[in-house]
Design a protein around this motif. Structure first.
Motif, PDB file in Angstrom:
ATOM      1  N   GLY A  27       0.616  -0.968  -0.718  1.00 12.81           N
ATOM      2  CA  GLY A  27      -0.240  -0.414  -0.294  1.00 12.81           C
ATOM      3  C   GLY A  27       0.646   1.297  -0.015  1.00 12.81           C
ATOM      4  O   GLY A  27       0.114   1.770   0.426  1.00 12.81           O
ATOM      5  N   GLY A  28       2.273   1.046  -0.462  1.00 14.58           N
ATOM      6  CA  GLY A  28       2.958   2.452  -0.695  1.00 14.58           C
ATOM      7  C   GLY A  28       2.569   3.079  -1.858  1.00 14.58           C
ATOM      8  O   GLY A  28       1.323   2.635  -2.334  1.00 14.58           O
ATOM      9  N   ALA A  29       3.470   4.114  -2.354  1.00 17.60           N
ATOM     10  CA  ALA A  29       2.904   5.072  -3.610  1.00 17.60           C
ATOM     11  C   ALA A  29       2.626   4.397  -4.874  1.00 17.60           C
ATOM     12  O   ALA A  29       1.819   4.602  -5.549  1.00 17.60           O
ATOM     13  CB  ALA A  29       4.065   5.684  -3.567  1.00 17.60           C
ATOM     14  N   ALA A  30       3.615   3.015  -4.898  1.00 15.18           N
ATOM     15  CA  ALA A  30       3.378   2.351  -5.982  1.00 15.18           C
ATOM     16  C   ALA A  30       2.129   1.779  -6.182  1.00 15.18           C
ATOM     17  O   ALA A  30       1.827   1.315  -6.770  1.00 15.18           O
ATOM     18  CB  ALA A  30       4.669   1.370  -6.246  1.00 15.18           C
ATOM     19  N   GLY A  31       2.221   0.827  -5.108  1.00 18.01           N
ATOM     20  CA  GLY A  31       0.574   0.156  -4.424  1.00 18.01           C
ATOM     21  C   GLY A  31      -0.950   0.580  -4.646  1.00 18.01           C
ATOM     22  O   GLY A  31      -1.297   0.353  -5.802  1.00 18.01           O
ATOM     23  N   VAL A  32      -0.847   1.996  -4.586  1.00 19.06           N
ATOM     24  CA  VAL A  32      -1.694   2.483  -4.770  1.00 19.06           C
ATOM     25  C   VAL A  32      -1.861   3.176  -6.197  1.00 19.06           C
ATOM     26  O   VAL A  32      -3.144   2.824  -6.438  1.00 19.06           O
ATOM     27  CB  VAL A  32      -1.523   4.062  -3.579  1.00 19.06           C
ATOM     28  N   GLU A  33      -1.054   3.439  -6.983  1.00 18.32           N
ATOM     29  CA  GLU A  33      -1.169   4.113  -8.148  1.00 18.32           C
ATOM     30  C   GLU A  33      -1.503   2.310  -9.156  1.00 18.32           C
ATOM     31  O   GLU A  33      -2.111   2.647  -9.849  1.00 18.32           O
ATOM     32  CB  GLU A  33      -0.097   4.069  -8.978  1.00 18.32           C
TER      33      GLU A  33
ATOM     34  N   GLY B 171       4.376   7.164   5.889  1.00 16.67           N
ATOM     35  CA  GLY B 171       5.104   8.626   5.315  1.00 16.67           C
ATOM     36  C   GLY B 171       4.520   9.717   4.321  1.00 16.67           C
ATOM     37  O   GLY B 171       5.652  10.086   4.696  1.00 16.67           O
ATOM     38  N   PHE B 172       3.580   9.016   4.253  1.00 20.16           N
ATOM     39  CA  PHE B 172       2.447  10.349   3.021  1.00 20.16           C
ATOM     40  C   PHE B 172       1.997  11.625   4.866  1.00 20.16           C
ATOM     41  O   PHE B 172       2.117  10.634   6.026  1.00 20.16           O
ATOM     42  CB  PHE B 172       1.830  10.016   2.269  1.00 20.16           C
ATOM     43  N   ARG B 173       1.725  12.319   4.276  1.00 21.02           N
ATOM     44  CA  ARG B 173       0.686  13.581   4.887  1.00 21.02           C
ATOM     45  C   ARG B 173      -0.409  13.179   5.192  1.00 21.02           C
ATOM     46  O   ARG B 173      -1.271  11.860   4.060  1.00 21.02           O
ATOM     47  CB  ARG B 173       1.136  14.444   4.713  1.00 21.02           C
TER      48      ARG B 173
ATOM     49  N   LEU C 104      -7.211  11.962   0.841  1.00 22.05           N
ATOM     50  CA  LEU C 104      -7.378  12.289  -0.853  1.00 22.05           C
ATOM     51  C   LEU C 104      -7.447  10.893  -1.314  1.00 22.05           C
ATOM     52  O   LEU C 104      -8.275  10.408  -2.217  1.00 22.05           O
ATOM     53  CB  LEU C 104      -6.955  13.294  -1.545  1.00 22.05           C
ATOM     54  N   ALA C 105      -6.289  10.073  -1.123  1.00 25.91           N
ATOM     55  CA  ALA C 105      -5.669   9.206  -1.626  1.00 25.91           C
ATOM     56  C   ALA C 105      -6.650   7.987  -1.188  1.00 25.91           C
ATOM     57  O   ALA C 105      -8.145   6.973  -2.259  1.00 25.91           O
ATOM     58  CB  ALA C 105      -5.308   8.324  -0.937  1.00 25.91           C
ATOM     59  N   GLU C 106      -7.543   7.854   0.148  1.00 27.78           N
ATOM     60  CA  GLU C 106      -9.002   6.697   1.006  1.00 27.78           C
ATOM     61  C   GLU C 106      -9.854   7.418  -0.023  1.00 27.78           C
ATOM     62  O   GLU C 106     -10.583   5.942  -1.046  1.00 27.78           O
ATOM     63  CB  GLU C 106      -8.609   6.745   2.070  1.00 27.78           C
ATOM     64  N   ALA C 107      -9.954   8.596  -0.013  1.00 29.51           N
ATOM     65  CA  ALA C 107     -11.592   8.708  -0.693  1.00 29.51           C
ATOM     66  C   ALA C 107     -12.066   8.948  -2.410  1.00 29.51           C
ATOM     67  O   ALA C 107     -12.628   7.520  -2.658  1.00 29.51           O
ATOM     68  CB  ALA C 107     -11.158  10.764  -0.483  1.00 29.51           C
ATOM     69  N   GLU C 108     -10.417   8.250  -3.135  1.00 27.09           N
ATOM     70  CA  GLU C 108     -10.469   7.872  -4.798  1.00 27.09           C
ATOM     71  C   GLU C 108     -10.661   6.417  -4.352  1.00 27.09           C
ATOM     72  O   GLU C 108     -11.670   6.178  -5.524  1.00 27.09           O
ATOM     73  CB  GLU C 108      -9.121   8.842  -5.252  1.00 27.09           C
ATOM     74  N   LEU C 109     -10.087   5.711  -4.104  1.00 20.97           N
ATOM     75  CA  LEU C 109     -10.247   4.557  -3.937  1.00 20.97           C
ATOM     76  C   LEU C 109     -11.380   3.861  -3.480  1.00 20.97           C
ATOM     77  O   LEU C 109     -12.005   3.321  -3.603  1.00 20.97           O
ATOM     78  CB  LEU C 109      -9.322   4.032  -2.462  1.00 20.97           C
TER      79      LEU C 109
ATOM     80  N   ALA D 149      -1.322  15.107  -6.258  1.00 23.19           N
ATOM     81  CA  ALA D 149      -0.140  15.853  -5.353  1.00 23.19           C
ATOM     82  C   ALA D 149       0.003  15.814  -3.873  1.00 23.19           C
ATOM     83  O   ALA D 149      -1.173  16.228  -3.028  1.00 23.19           O
ATOM     84  CB  ALA D 149       0.155  17.234  -6.463  1.00 23.19           C
ATOM     85  N   GLN D 150       1.204  15.509  -3.790  1.00 20.44           N
ATOM     86  CA  GLN D 150       2.286  16.384  -2.695  1.00 20.44           C
ATOM     87  C   GLN D 150       3.118  16.643  -2.603  1.00 20.44           C
ATOM     88  O   GLN D 150       4.176  16.873  -2.948  1.00 20.44           O
ATOM     89  CB  GLN D 150       2.242  15.155  -1.409  1.00 20.44           C
TER      90      GLN D 150
END
Length: 766
Positions: free
Chosen positions: A157-163, A193-195, A201-206, A342-343
């Motif tokens: 579930g890091g950046a690569a996994g979310v993308e 490690g993200f803000r 934002l990512a959870e809402a999009e998913l 974006a962050q």
């Protein structure tokens, strides 16, 4: 050109090492050779993988063509796996070839997803690395579930996994599929490690995309399609995409240098190994003492200028400079649907404009690795012109091609042989025979041993000496196989550029090791040879063999045995001369080069054995004089004509677009001139004009397209290196022989024409 006295060896085609190749194009270090080692001919840019998964880029757009980039740099490319490094002897060991020495090495092999072995046996397992093959594996798995819901588990579930989760969902949905995607993370939440705002934002999009999130459980194995978790529960998945955190590549474990607790090689802030001054380690392969940074591509990119400067300083014995990693950077996560998250510092947002920014950054990065963008106009003007068609109106004289494109023309050879036969009418039997393999005069009746001989020699067309030795050996053996002769022994002839004893010894060892590799598979013994110094590497072999059954008055396969009514079988595709001419100018795409090399490494031994089983008597191999030239030899010596079916001719992938771009081998014109008066159209008229020059934009050769008849017509005159066999076969047996050839690996073997009985010897194009 003399061999460089020192060598920089780059292990892995990661961002940092590729920066060195780019800089080499502009400012090569004098008297230093550069070698890049990669298991694949293309490097994939991880930043564009999400967009490619979503279908916003073609797979080729995220690939860096290593053949073209390294060729533009005048460097050496080794396609192989490095499996170990001896830092004391300064040697890199490979899976197939002999070890190679270095003066300084940079290791940048990246990393692998952590704990990947847990699910390697899952029926739908798709690791995201190596990226060169990930997309093919993913699409294959998706297609196997067409018409029903595709249950996808993205583990990590890091950046690569979310993308990947969002882009795979979009890929399946946009193709009419039914995605059921679950994002799995062993941590308590995704994007560790993200803000917080970015995570929200990512959870809402998913959630909006109906992508499930499963946190707090670690995958420990599977039972069939069910993933098993450490808490004892399970998740059923048709497809598992493994995108966990980084773990060391196997190579790092084989290097006796200090490592971090996680297994990565420890380096100083200069990127120099803690354990050895001649070893640099970069990107994900390194763990910098005193620093704690993410394993993100941005760090590898920014290490490039530091590595370039420190390699030069190390060779000069000067003090090295330090790499200071930035503490924050712009993060852009593709959502797959034309937007991005974006962050930047404390800011987070989502929208189309962020995707446009990501697309701009990634596209600019890829442009930096296109030779035409790197090289100055002056550098492009100074590049050698290899094609017989001067590109874009250039007034440069064409440079002679290597390989069989460097042969003396057929007309010169025929004129000299005819003069010698006239001057020596009473020469002993066997003088200047017509076949490529010559039968030896029998000195002692009933003697055993070799009774046939052939010789071949050409300038190397690859910087890779080991691969050049393999191809040269196969090519030389081919003359005997094309005559139905069993090779038994070989003598080498090698010209090596001037250089130190160490560099010359290593090059000669690579050449002969590659040759012995092939000779051993052909039960042929290298018994000796001769070496000289010269301007460039050139390799040849004299091959001795024995006819089966033993005969000193005829060859089992001969150019003189074609009979009317037979069909012509060609066992390999055409196009090596065109592709190698393009390669010399840095214009041959990696896939075309790979296909050409694979074809040249496929020996004619099994094809010759199949011909012997079926008692075939007419044949030759297709080499420097092209299909038309060697076919005409068959016609003239057999007293027949042939129909050549252009539409049936197989071409190596990528050859046709290069022909359409105006690229030809420098031997093309001579090959055409040698047969010009013996070519006929279907109506019987002589073909006099086949040289209409077509000049294309050489900067961007077109993608692989369906070969046109015009392209195939030109390929008939293309010189082949280690080309296929051309066999005369009775029609009743042709289908069976084609089937046996295909089963033996000659997948392009096909019937390309028919032998006719005509008053005028020649070739009719149909």
């Amino acid at each position: 050109m003399d061999l460089a006295s020192r060598r920089i060896l780059l292990i892995g085609a990661g961002h940092t090492n590729l920066h060195i190749v780019r800089m080499w194009i502009q400012h090569a270090i004098p008297d230093v050779g550069l070698t890049l080692v990669s298991p694949f001919p293309c490097a994939t840019y991880s930043g564009m993988l999400p967009g490619t998964l979503a279908g916003r880029y073609s797979p080729g757009e995220m690939e860096i063509d290593l053949y073209r980039l390294v060729q533009a740099a005048g460097a050496e490319l080794i396609i192989d796996d490095a499996i170990g490094i001896d830092v004391v002897r300064r040697e890199v060991r490979f899976r197939q070839r002999p070890a190679m020495t270095y003066d300084v090495v940079s290791i940048g092999v990246g990393s692998l997803p952590r704990q990947m072995d847990v699910l390697k046996t899952h029926p739908g397992f798709v690791p995201i690395k190596p990226m060169f093959t990930a997309l093919q594996r993913l699409d294959s798995a998706i297609q196997s579930h067409a018409g029903r819901p595709v249950r996808v588990a993205v583990v990590g579930g890091g950046a690569a996994g979310v993308e990947v989760a969002m882009c795979v969902e979009f890929r399946i949905r946009s193709r009419g599929g039914q995605p059921v995607v679950t994002l799995v993370d062993a941590n308590s939440h995704i994007l560790s490690g993200f803000r917080d705002h970015t995570i929200q934002l990512a959870e809402a999009e998913l959630q909006q995309r109906r992508i499930n999130i499963r946190c707090g459980g670690r995958v420990i194995g599977h039972h069939g399609l069910d993933l098993r978790f450490d808490a004892g529960d399970a998740l059923t998945a048709d497809l598992v995409v493994w995108v966990t955190g980084a773990s060391p590549q196997a190579l790092l474990q084989e290097i006796d240098l200090p490592k971090s607790a996680a297994g990565f090689l420890r380096v100083h802030s200069t990127l120099q190994s803690v354990g050895h001054a001649s070893v640099f380690v970069v990107g994900d392969s390194a763990s910098i003492d005193g620093e704690s940074i993410d394993r993100a591509g941005v760090y590898a990119v920014r290490q490039g200028p530091i590595l370039w400067e420190n390699l030069k300083r190390h060779l000069d014995g000067r003090e090295l400079i330090r790499y200071r990693p930035q503490r924050d950077f712009l993060r852009l996560l593709a959502t797959g649907d034309g937007r991005a998250i974006a962050q930047w510092k404390w800011f987070a947002g989502i929208g189309k404009h962020w995707w446009k920014l990501k697309d701009y950054i990634d596209s600019r990065f890829m442009d930096m690795h296109r030779p035409s963008r790197i090289m100055s106009a002056q550098m492009r003007r100074e590049m050698p012109v290899v094609s017989s068609v001067n590109k874009l109106g250039s007034n440069q004289a064409p440079m002679r091609c290597r390989g069989c494109g460097g042969k003396t023309s057929a007309r010169v050879l025929q004129n000299v042989l005819q003069r010698l036969r006239t001057e020596w009418p009473s020469a002993p039997r066997g003088f200047l025979q017509h076949d490529d393999t010559a039968l030896l005069p029998e000195a002692i009746p009933g003697q055993s041993g070799a009774n046939a001989v052939s010789i071949d020699f050409f300038p190397a067309f690859l910087a890779d000496a080991w691969l050049s030795g393999r191809i040269a050996a196969i090519h030389a053996l081919s003359d005997l196989w094309a005559s139905g002769v069993r090779p038994t022994s070989a003598l080498a002839m090698v010209t090596i550029p001037d250089g130190s004893m160490t560099r010359q010894s290593e090059m000669l060892h690579q050449v002969l090791s590659g040759a012995v590799y092939e000779f051993s598979m052909a039960n042929t013994v290298l018994v000796g040879g001769h070496t000289t110094n010269g301007e460039e590497l050139a390799i040849g072999f004299t091959i001795l063999g024995e006819t089966q059954p033993r005969s000193n008055d005829r060859l089992p396969l001969s150019k003189a045995n074609l009979r009317p009514g037979q069909e012509l079988i060609l066992t390999k595709s055409l196009g090596t001369g065109i592709i190698l001419a393009a390669h010399a100018q840095g214009l041959a795409p990696a896939r075309s080069m790979t296909a050409a090399i694979d074809m040249m490494l496929h020996s004619n031994q099994r094809a010759s054995e199949i011909a012997a089983v079926h008692d075939l008597s007419a044949g030759t191999d297709v080499t420097g004089f092209g299909l038309a030239g060697h076919l005409l030899e068959l016609c003239q010596q057999s007293g027949v004509s042939v129909e050549l079916w252009l539409a049936a001719l197989p071409l190596i992938p990528g050859a046709a677009p290069l022909i359409d771009a105006g690229i030809r081998s420098s031997l093309f014109d001579e090959n055409l001139a040698a047969v010009q008066g013996f070519l006929f159209a279907e109506d019987g008229a002589e073909i006099n004009d086949l040289q209409q020059q077509r000049v294309g934009d050489s900067e961007s050769p077109p993608e692989v397209l369906r070969p046109s008849l015009r392209s195939k017509c030109e390929a008939v005159f293309d010189p082949q290196t280690s080309g296929g066999l051309l066999l005369g076969v009775d029609p009743v047996h042709a289908g069976k022989i084609i089937g046996e050839l295909a089963a033996a690996g000659y997948r392009d073997a096909t019937i390309v024409g028919r032998v006719t009985d005509s008053n005028k010897t020649g070739i009719t194009f149909r």
